[in-house]
Design a protein around this motif. Structure first.
Motif, PDB file in Angstrom:
ATOM      1  N   PRO A  57      -4.359   5.117  -5.644  1.00 22.99           N
ATOM      2  CA  PRO A  57      -5.141   4.836  -4.433  1.00 22.99           C
ATOM      3  C   PRO A  57      -5.018   3.358  -4.055  1.00 22.99           C
ATOM      4  CG  PRO A  57      -6.425   6.155  -5.974  1.00 22.99           C
ATOM      5  CD  PRO A  57      -5.190   5.715  -6.710  1.00 22.99           C
ATOM      6  N   ALA A  58      -4.759   3.101  -2.791  1.00 21.24           N
ATOM      7  CA  ALA A  58      -4.575   1.727  -2.325  1.00 21.24           C
ATOM      8  C   ALA A  58      -5.023   1.624  -0.879  1.00 21.24           C
ATOM      9  CB  ALA A  58      -3.109   1.302  -2.465  1.00 21.24           C
ATOM     10  N   ALA A  72      -4.185 -10.564   5.234  1.00 21.92           N
ATOM     11  CA  ALA A  72      -4.305  -9.194   4.738  1.00 21.92           C
ATOM     12  C   ALA A  72      -3.776  -9.155   3.305  1.00 21.92           C
ATOM     13  CB  ALA A  72      -3.508  -8.231   5.623  1.00 21.92           C
ATOM     14  N   TRP A  73      -4.434  -8.370   2.494  1.00 23.22           N
ATOM     15  CA  TRP A  73      -3.980  -8.177   1.120  1.00 23.22           C
ATOM     16  C   TRP A  73      -4.269  -6.742   0.712  1.00 23.22           C
ATOM     17  CZ3 TRP A  73      -7.922 -11.511   2.515  1.00 23.22           C
ATOM     18  CH2 TRP A  73      -9.211 -11.226   2.053  1.00 23.22           C
ATOM     19  N   VAL A  74      -4.266  -6.447  -0.560  1.00 19.14           N
ATOM     20  CA  VAL A  74      -4.324  -5.059  -1.022  1.00 19.14           C
ATOM     21  C   VAL A  74      -5.399  -4.907  -2.077  1.00 19.14           C
ATOM     22  CG1 VAL A  74      -3.041  -3.247  -2.255  1.00 19.14           C
ATOM     23  CG2 VAL A  74      -1.894  -4.633  -0.508  1.00 19.14           C
ATOM     24  N   GLU A  75      -6.098  -3.778  -2.004  1.00 17.42           N
ATOM     25  CA  GLU A  75      -6.923  -3.318  -3.115  1.00 17.42           C
ATOM     26  C   GLU A  75      -6.312  -2.033  -3.659  1.00 17.42           C
ATOM     27  OE1 GLU A  75     -11.444  -5.012  -2.321  1.00 17.42           O
ATOM     28  OE2 GLU A  75     -11.038  -2.871  -2.083  1.00 17.42           O
ATOM     29  N   ALA A  76      -6.275  -1.935  -4.980  1.00 18.88           N
ATOM     30  CA  ALA A  76      -5.748  -0.740  -5.642  1.00 18.88           C
ATOM     31  C   ALA A  76      -6.762  -0.296  -6.697  1.00 18.88           C
ATOM     32  CB  ALA A  76      -4.389  -1.025  -6.284  1.00 18.88           C
ATOM     33  N   VAL A 133       0.844  -1.199   0.000  1.00 20.21           N
ATOM     34  CA  VAL A 133       0.000   0.000   0.000  1.00 20.21           C
ATOM     35  C   VAL A 133       0.880   1.249   0.000  1.00 20.21           C
ATOM     36  CG1 VAL A 133      -1.641   1.368   1.347  1.00 20.21           C
ATOM     37  CG2 VAL A 133      -2.026  -1.075   1.043  1.00 20.21           C
ATOM     38  N   ALA A 134       1.928   1.247   0.819  1.00 21.67           N
ATOM     39  CA  ALA A 134       2.842   2.403   0.869  1.00 21.67           C
ATOM     40  C   ALA A 134       3.491   2.633  -0.493  1.00 21.67           C
ATOM     41  CB  ALA A 134       3.904   2.180   1.944  1.00 21.67           C
ATOM     42  N   ALA A 135       3.885   1.562  -1.168  1.00 24.36           N
ATOM     43  CA  ALA A 135       4.524   1.691  -2.481  1.00 24.36           C
ATOM     44  C   ALA A 135       3.551   2.243  -3.518  1.00 24.36           C
ATOM     45  CB  ALA A 135       5.075   0.335  -2.923  1.00 24.36           C
ATOM     46  N   LEU A 136       2.336   1.725  -3.542  1.00 21.77           N
ATOM     47  CA  LEU A 136       1.341   2.195  -4.503  1.00 21.77           C
ATOM     48  C   LEU A 136       0.979   3.658  -4.254  1.00 21.77           C
ATOM     49  CD1 LEU A 136      -0.874  -1.010  -4.527  1.00 21.77           C
ATOM     50  CD2 LEU A 136       0.271  -0.064  -6.531  1.00 21.77           C
ATOM     51  N   ARG A 137       0.768   4.012  -3.012  1.00 20.52           N
ATOM     52  CA  ARG A 137       0.426   5.399  -2.696  1.00 20.52           C
ATOM     53  C   ARG A 137       1.580   6.343  -3.043  1.00 20.52           C
ATOM     54  NH1 ARG A 137      -2.855   5.101   3.169  1.00 20.52           N
ATOM     55  NH2 ARG A 137      -4.647   3.910   2.365  1.00 20.52           N
TER      56      ARG A 137
END
Length: 915
Positions: free
Chosen positions: A199-200, A216-220, A190-194
């Motif tokens: 938006p993540a 836990a996983w990520v939505e982008a 999330v930090a990398a995408l942001r």
């Protein structure tokens, strides 16, 4: 620099002076007014917080509004523990990415899912600036979807999965470590995408319903749609991860949106720092259930707390909390399975099982009259209905190539870490014991810090300090924190209280105490008076002479904390632990940070204090501070900040009776049973740490409860069950009382299906694979399973090497080594090709999983023929590994587990006992 003045109170002239020209960050006038109203209330309620907001003159209007937005809603710990310049630096980086990357991101999503730094409970750092510099060249010019995939490949270069404790490393510390649990991987991604303006958000299932564990996983977000991805687990396409199938069986999956969020998703809670939103319907079929909470007279109860509990690790875990409205009502949409709804208010409570998709309205009565008898219920998880996107063979081949390349990049960096041989040489060269070389090995990429510290302090005190830290601490502890504890006058070295961020608080408080006000001092007359009155602090007044003249007793410290620290008890707040220094300066905090603060200050003063690892109570040791007082001649005294006198809690004993069975001969805590105390009407788990308790391999019925253990007086809940292979659990619950000086004896009931194991399907034992010898050499030609196992039962597994579910399976098999070897039947684990087999060989050589049973052998399922055959026979999808089955050479299948499953070793041995 000037002190922060709330815009709500500032004149137009002040605004024009403090901000340069530019457009609004928040263009919606109503929302901007709401932000300023929330900030005004926050700073008016606690004026001392204004010292932490120091906005510079000359920043743009957008930067100022972004700062105002962050300070209106950030967790208290973020405000007290990081300077305004830090947040402004990250705001500038976010605006730079927004301008240079050119993504078409709506203001709402940028505000809540790009600008904020906070993702989880991680320590904040400058990763946004660092990551943007490195990622910008890799993603510039790509579509948003391709950029998301590329960022995840970069994340995999830096980080791969390994379970660890609940504290979350900062993103930059993750790079040093190269290993992280799923929450750390998600936070990192999330930090990398942001950082590049995408938006993540972290998606979290607090507990799975069909197996023990969480994820836990990520939505982008890309071009109008949210997509999901496995963090640091790159796939060829979006909306694909090993967890597609488990998530389709999930009961609750949610995320936190920073601040007051007005998006389209279902809100489950709105607090002062975040809005909790329900994402379950993105992954699983859901149904809504409504809840009515009433008192004993049948009247609705306003503001009752309703905890939605998922059975996991042998407890009903509170996955989500909501509060009733004036009509006593609330609701929840969840996966179509079973939960426990537990309502409470003012010490009264009630509970009920709820089956989503079947029950539409559940009424719960709050009372203090609960029968102390057994209740038996069966918990059934949702069925699996996975949606798997298509991946072409060409896409899979290219992704596998990149995956292996990224592994090699990360391993090349890991090769620069200390290994056992180099660490032993370092220790020897500094006159330090070689058997402590593991301290350097565990420090991973943080080894230069540990090396420097030991070089400057080559003595036993330094070794003992390092040994007092957790394994994760060694990966990110800094020199100033180590020197702070090493140089402190106190003999109590360990700076850690629980899972808080470490900080160099001892030197800070030593300096503060040097100029302390009279409230902290106690003269000899007062001390003598306390002794004459026979207070609990007898013998505690004798303090070390190294406190700069302070003569502070535990009772005085407790009183000062109670009188001087304002407690914010908002249950909806984002509870990030504040540093002890932050608590001291702010004089307002939450109960958890207050407790950490007390222990930190006490230890600085030479008072032995702790958070009890089982009950969570804050305690200090009687006689603490006296010279040559051993733990054997003292006891732990509970701290009660509301009491006038500190006393040891009254206790009784609990004995559990159990008759061993073939399936479960010695029940394990967390696997088969747990105990929770009822506190203020809610359950509080007794957290025996099986990873650290020296009781023959963890906490079990035989080594803790068979002969009895001491517990504080009060009401408790005993919960027991034994999960079966389809994920359901026959659960037994029992409330019981512990009384002072008395022994309570209960039966530990673990219900199970005593019938014989049924046949689930068929598998041809004449099927062939390529076996690997003990030295990993492959056979020249395929061999049949029957030829390798002989007649009888066998275990067959199909792995997906490197994936988190396969890692869990291998660790669980290692944990069940003794029982599986006692059974003695062959176990064959198959990889898809030689490359995957070599990867597994490396992981086993690195001791990633522990020592596997000697009865395991490995091989290759050429072209996946066996796997396809097994799945076709069982009418199961071929998209979900690992698969573990028990079969026999009469071609019968008795057990099958597919996908993400925790406790596979226990499930295997339980099934084997019934064969």
């Amino acid at each position: 620099m000037r002190k922060y003045i709330l815009l709500a109170f500032a004149s137009l002239a002040e605004i024009l002076i403090s901000c340069t020209s530019g457009g609004h960050f928040i263009t919606d006038d109503d929302y901007r007014s709401q932000v300023m109203e929330d900030a005004t209330v926050r700073f008016e309620t606690n004026p001392q917080l204004q010292q932490f907001y120091d906005a510079p003159v000359g920043i743009s209007l957008a930067e100022r509004e972004a700062l105002d937005f962050l300070y209106a809603y950030m967790p208290l710990a973020d405000m007290t523990d990081y300077p305004t310049e830090f947040f402004l630096m990250n705001i500038k980086s976010s605006f730079q990415a927004e301008k240079e990357m050119g993504w078409d991101v709506p203001e709402l999503l940028f505000r809540h899912f790009v600008l904020p730094l906070r993702v989880n409970n991680e320590n904040l750092d400058s990763s946004r600036v660092v990551f943007y510099r490195e990622l910008k060249p890799r993603v510039q010019g790509l579509s948003m979807e391709d950029a998301i995939l590329e960022v995840n490949h970069w994340c995999h270069e830096k980080l791969t999965y390994q379970p660890s404790d609940a504290r979350t490393l900062s993103p930059l510390s993750c790079i040093k470590s190269t290993l992280g649990r799923c929450g750390e991987e998600a936070t990192f991604t999330v930090a990398a995408l942001r950082s590049v303006g995408i938006p993540a958000r972290q998606v979290y299932t607090p507990r799975w319903a069909h197996t023990d564990d969480n994820h836990a996983w990520v939505e982008a977000w890309a071009d109008g749609k949210w997509h999901f991805l496995g963090a640091c687990e790159p796939e060829p396409v979006l909306d694909l991860g090993w967890f597609n199938a488990p998530a389709s069986r999930g009961m609750l999956m949610h995320t936190r949106a920073f601040g007051r969020y007005e998006g389209p998703e279902e809100k489950v809670m709105e607090g002062p720092n975040f809005t909790e939103i329900n994402l379950t319907a993105n992954y699983a079929e859901t149904a809504r259930a409504d809840f009515l909470v009433v008192d004993e007279a049948g009247k609705p109860v306003d503001s009752a707390r309703v905890d939605f509990k998922i059975y996991n690790y042998a407890e009903f875990y509170s996955a989500l909390s909501k509060y009733t409205d004036e009509a006593g009502r609330t609701f929840l949409s969840a996966g179509k399975g079973d939960m426990l709804a537990w309502a409470s208010k003012n010490g009264l409570y009630g509970y009920s099982k709820v089956s989503f998709g079947k029950d539409t309205l559940i009424t719960i009565t709050l009372t203090d009259k609960h029968p102390l008898d057994q209740q038996q219920i069966t918990i059934v998880p949702p069925p699996e209905k996975a949606n798997i996107p298509e991946v072409t063979p060409e896409q899979r081949t290219e992704n596998d190539r990149r995956f292996a390349q990224e592994d090699s990049i990360r391993k090349a960096y890991m090769a620069t870490f200390q290994n056992p041989e180099s660490a032993s040489k370092f220790m020897a060269s500094h006159g330090l014991p070689a058997d402590e070389a593991q301290l350097l090995v565990m420090s991973a990429g943080n080894h230069p810090v540990i090396e420097k510290f030991l070089s400057e302090h080559p003595d036993n005190r330094a070794i003992e300090l390092l040994k007092s830290l957790s394994h994760k601490d060694l990966k990110d502890v800094t020199m100033n924190i180590l020197n702070d504890s090493y140089d402190a006058a106190s003999a109590i070295l360990c700076p850690r209280v629980e899972n808080e961020f470490l900080s160099p608080y001892k030197s800070y408080f030593t300096e503060e105490f040097a100029r302390i006000d009279p409230d902290f001092r106690q003269d000899d007359d007062e001390e003598s008076q306390d002794d004459d009155e026979g207070s609990q602090d007898d013998d505690e007044e004798s303090q070390h002479d190294n406190k700069g003249g302070l003569n502070l007793t535990p009772s005085n410290l407790i009183k000062w904390v109670a009188d001087s620290i304002v407690i914010d008890n908002d249950p909806k707040a984002w509870r990030i632990p504040m540093s002890p220094e932050g608590v001291w300066k702010a004089r307002v905090t939450d109960p958890r940070s207050r407790n950490i603060f007390f222990v930190a200050v006490a230890r600085t003063l030479g008072i032995d204090a702790r958070k009890d690892p089982v009950t969570g109570k804050i305690q200090y040791r009687s006689n603490s501070g006296s010279v040559n007082i051993s733990s054997a001649t003292s006891s732990w005294i509970d701290v009660d900040f509301d009491a006038t006198e500190q006393v040891q809690a009254p206790q009784g004993r609990l004995i559990l009776k159990y008759s061993p069975t073939r399936t479960v001969d010695n029940p394990n805590y967390y696997t088969h049973f747990t105990i929770s105390k009822i506190a203020d009407g809610r359950t509080q788990l007794l957290t025996f740490d099986e990873g650290q308790v020296d009781m023959g391999g963890g906490v079990t019925w035989a080594n803790v409860f068979k002969n009895g253990t001491s517990l504080d007086a009060g009401t408790y809940l005993l919960c027991s069950g034994n999960r079966v292979s389809d994920g359901s659990v026959p659960v037994t619950m029992r409330l019981f009382e512990i009384k002072k000086g008395e022994t309570t004896t209960l039966d530990l009931v673990i219900r199970e299906d005593t019938s014989k194991v049924s046949i689930m399907g068929s598998f041809d034992s004449e099927s062939k694979y390529i076996p690997a010898a003990k030295d990993w050499a492959l056979a020249a030609e395929p061999k049949s399973i029957l030829s390798q196992t002989g007649r009888g039962y066998f275990v067959l597994g199909f792995l997906s090497v490197g994936s988190e579910p396969t890692n869990h399976v291998l660790k669980d098999l290692a944990a069940a080594k003794a029982d599986l070897e006692k059974w003695g039947r062959p176990m064959i684990l198959l990889c898809k090709d030689e490359k995957e087999l070599n990867m597994l060989k490396e992981q086993i050589a690195e001791n990633r999983f522990g020592t596997l049973p000697e009865t395991i052998s490995f091989g290759i399922d050429a072209d996946g023929a066996l796997f396809r055959q097994a799945m076709e026979n069982m009418k199961l999808p071929t998209s979900n590994k690992p698969v573990i089955l028990i079969a026999d050479t009469f071609n019968r299948v008795f057990f099958l587990s597919q996908g993400y499953t925790i406790g596979i070793g226990t499930q295997l041995t339980g099934t084997i006992a019934k064969l």
